[in-house]
Scaffold this motif. Structure first.
Motif, mmCIF file in Angstrom:
data_model
loop_
_atom_site.group_PDB
_atom_site.id
_atom_site.type_symbol
_atom_site.label_atom_id
_atom_site.label_comp_id
_atom_site.label_asym_id
_atom_site.label_seq_id
_atom_site.Cartn_x
_atom_site.Cartn_y
_atom_site.Cartn_z
ATOM 1 N N LYS A 15 -9.206 6.467 -0.197
ATOM 2 C CA LYS A 15 -8.839 5.915 0.451
ATOM 3 C C LYS A 15 -6.899 7.138 0.240
ATOM 4 O O LYS A 15 -5.771 6.738 1.228
ATOM 5 N N SER A 22 1.106 -0.816 0.233
ATOM 6 C CA SER A 22 0.072 0.095 0.453
ATOM 7 C C SER A 22 0.580 1.122 0.146
ATOM 8 O O SER A 22 2.022 1.223 0.230
ATOM 9 N N SER A 34 -4.071 -0.757 -8.458
ATOM 10 C CA SER A 34 -4.945 -0.859 -8.793
ATOM 11 C C SER A 34 -5.289 0.751 -7.222
ATOM 12 O O SER A 34 -4.226 1.207 -6.585
ATOM 13 N N ARG A 35 -6.004 1.442 -7.300
ATOM 14 C CA ARG A 35 -5.973 3.022 -6.613
ATOM 15 C C ARG A 35 -7.775 2.941 -5.881
ATOM 16 O O ARG A 35 -8.362 2.664 -6.466
ATOM 17 N N ASP A 36 -7.462 3.200 -4.648
ATOM 18 C CA ASP A 36 -9.142 4.293 -3.981
ATOM 19 C C ASP A 36 -8.716 5.407 -3.961
ATOM 20 O O ASP A 36 -8.254 5.806 -2.825
ATOM 21 N N ASN A 37 -9.375 6.666 -5.095
ATOM 22 C CA ASN A 37 -9.361 8.195 -4.741
ATOM 23 C C ASN A 37 -10.239 7.627 -2.990
ATOM 24 O O ASN A 37 -9.303 8.925 -2.861
ATOM 25 N N ASP A 95 -7.890 5.734 -12.938
ATOM 26 C CA ASP A 95 -7.712 4.433 -13.291
ATOM 27 C C ASP A 95 -8.616 3.828 -14.093
ATOM 28 O O ASP A 95 -8.804 2.987 -13.991
#
Length: 120
Positions: free
Chosen positions: A76, A21, A71-74, A55
């Motif tokens: 977070k 992460s 992957s990404r979680d904008n 993404d």
């Protein structure tokens, strides 16, 4: 300025999995491209994977295609590198990288790195 903090490295047996992460701060996360590079002892730092701000598009090195997924979680402000079917040659310090462009060469900002060790 962008600050990046990696986590998730460790020791794993060949064939195992790890998820790295990278938490970003200091600039709207959704506006920057993110990537991962790695550096093994005695070798140059090399590109692993990158993901566009939106993404929609990703890039991966041939050596990790089919095994690693970025992957990404904008929400977070975090980008992930899921690493499966790990091999001893994947052993390296993994660095998070951020900047304006989706590319296989480094952008401007680096994290401090996290060690991944794969035992045979």
């Amino acid at each position: 300025q962008v600050q990046l903090v990696e986590s998730g490295g460790g020791l794993v047996q060949a064939g195992g999995s790890l998820r790295l992460s990278c938490a970003a701060s200091g600039q709207p996360f959704s506006s920057i491209a993110m990537g991962w590079f790695r550096q093994a002892p005695g070798k140059d730092r090399e590109f692993v994977a990158a993901i566009r701000r939106s993404d929609v598009s990703t890039l991966s090195a041939d050596s990790v295609k089919g095994r690693f997924t970025i992957s990404r979680d904008n929400a977070k402000n975090t980008v992930y590198l899921q690493m499966n079917s790990l091999k001893p040659e994947d052993t390296a310090v993994y660095y998070c990288n951020a900047g304006l462009r989706l590319q296989t060469t480094p952008n401007d900002y680096w994290g401090q790195g996290t060690q991944v060790t794969v035992s045979s």
